[in-house]
Scaffold this motif. Sequence first.
Motif, PDB file in Angstrom:
ATOM      1  N   ARG A 164      41.580  38.253  52.040  1.00 46.13           N
ATOM      2  CA  ARG A 164      40.126  38.067  52.139  1.00 46.13           C
ATOM      3  C   ARG A 164      39.388  39.040  51.220  1.00 46.13           C
ATOM      4  O   ARG A 164      38.341  38.691  50.666  1.00 46.13           O
ATOM      5  CB  ARG A 164      39.667  38.249  53.583  1.00 46.13           C
ATOM      6  CG  ARG A 164      40.196  37.198  54.542  1.00 46.13           C
ATOM      7  CD  ARG A 164      39.678  37.420  55.948  1.00 46.13           C
ATOM      8  NE  ARG A 164      40.300  36.518  56.915  1.00 46.13           N
ATOM      9  CZ  ARG A 164      40.103  36.573  58.224  1.00 46.13           C
ATOM     10  NH1 ARG A 164      39.277  37.506  58.720  1.00 46.13           N
ATOM     11  NH2 ARG A 164      40.707  35.719  59.028  1.00 46.13           N
ATOM     12  N   ARG A 211      39.493  37.462  47.933  1.00 49.06           N
ATOM     13  CA  ARG A 211      38.562  36.329  47.915  1.00 49.06           C
ATOM     14  C   ARG A 211      37.128  36.820  47.718  1.00 49.06           C
ATOM     15  O   ARG A 211      36.347  36.212  46.982  1.00 49.06           O
ATOM     16  CB  ARG A 211      38.656  35.559  49.231  1.00 49.06           C
ATOM     17  CG  ARG A 211      39.928  34.755  49.428  1.00 49.06           C
ATOM     18  CD  ARG A 211      39.931  33.507  48.569  1.00 49.06           C
ATOM     19  NE  ARG A 211      40.898  32.522  49.035  1.00 49.06           N
ATOM     20  CZ  ARG A 211      41.226  31.432  48.369  1.00 49.06           C
ATOM     21  NH1 ARG A 211      40.664  31.187  47.199  1.00 49.06           N
ATOM     22  NH2 ARG A 211      42.117  30.582  48.841  1.00 49.06           N
ATOM     23  N   GLY A 224      36.692  32.601  52.216  1.00 50.50           N
ATOM     24  CA  GLY A 224      37.399  33.861  52.420  1.00 50.50           C
ATOM     25  C   GLY A 224      36.478  35.063  52.361  1.00 50.50           C
ATOM     26  O   GLY A 224      36.654  36.036  53.113  1.00 50.50           O
ATOM     27  N   TYR A 237      35.825  37.768  55.258  1.00 49.16           N
ATOM     28  CA  TYR A 237      35.973  39.216  55.055  1.00 49.16           C
ATOM     29  C   TYR A 237      34.814  39.953  55.728  1.00 49.16           C
ATOM     30  O   TYR A 237      35.016  40.924  56.466  1.00 49.16           O
ATOM     31  CB  TYR A 237      36.010  39.537  53.567  1.00 49.16           C
ATOM     32  CG  TYR A 237      36.134  41.018  53.256  1.00 49.16           C
ATOM     33  CD1 TYR A 237      37.392  41.619  53.215  1.00 49.16           C
ATOM     34  CD2 TYR A 237      35.020  41.808  53.010  1.00 49.16           C
ATOM     35  CE1 TYR A 237      37.527  42.974  52.948  1.00 49.16           C
ATOM     36  CE2 TYR A 237      35.146  43.160  52.741  1.00 49.16           C
ATOM     37  CZ  TYR A 237      36.397  43.736  52.711  1.00 49.16           C
ATOM     38  OH  TYR A 237      36.517  45.087  52.450  1.00 49.16           O
TER      39      TYR A 237
END
Length: 342
Positions: A177, A180, A221, A225
């Motif tokens: 994440r 991402r 993602g 996060y």
Amino acid sequence: MRSPEFYQRHLDAVSRSFALCIPQLDPPFRDRVALSYLLLRVLDTVEDATFPDRRVQQRLFTTFHKFLQKRPGPAEVEAFRASFPAGLSDGERALLADTEALIEDAHELPAPARKVVLGATARMAQGMAGYARRGVPLRLLDIEDVCRYCCFVAGLVGELLTRLWALRGGTPPPMLRAYRFGLFLQKVNILKDQGEDEAVGRFLVPDRRELLASLRGDAEGALAYLTALPREERGYRIFCAWSLMLGAAALAQLDAPRESRRAETARLLTRTAEIAQDDDALRRQFAALLPGLPEPRPQVPADKPESASWFVRTLGAPLSIEELIELGALSGAPARAIAVNQ
């Protein structure tokens, strides 16, 4: 370390967005992130400056990498600074003038933070140097290539932030994440700056539709996060949420005329700070800001100057081969062959 005012002065000169976001963090995390960003901005200057002789650029990448391994003397830093061509902004010149101070502060960090900052910066330097060796114009060949490039210049930033934050004792979000998050923001910047980049010989958008399509997974993602961070981490949540919401807003305005939106941006930042600890509200706002994105289509990867093994080895990410495939930075069968041979 130097004072927060020292870092803020440089941030104000070279990055409006980070100059806004970094002061939301608590010390010492704030100062370590500011120092890290400015070190990476020196690397950006090596990458972006127009060198008549590209061998000089490669030499500067190597020199900076050595600075990260061993603190240089004043004469070495002065030779580094003197090697840059004309045409840099005043902010970049001022930043280069303080390179010695930045390197000194990095080497004086506590050992765990020093390892994170210097390690990620060194890997980024090697990745940038690899892409710069392709010559001018720089041309990314397909979306896989864009994802690899973004892993070096932005995924590593997500990793660095996450590792620095975790030094405080918290459980960090999954590293996939974090990557991402970095890739989402970098791809938005690439799309936003496409015209300016191509005017100076940097062709980073091989297929606009497919690059937009690749943002679907990155957006999901990146939001995951943010919402994985503890709610009590208000400062870091605001830092991430501001970056994420500004990225989504910029994506929605890609084809609009470039104009000042200061009042609109100020309202967005105020609203985002108000909801920074409310995951449902963050999700709703992000969904409202994010434009519709096309579905990705199957792509046959192009041959690239660098091998997939070089990419995996140089990036050195704490990610599995399967996670790098999920990021779009590797293709299935060849990548799994790398895993077998590791």
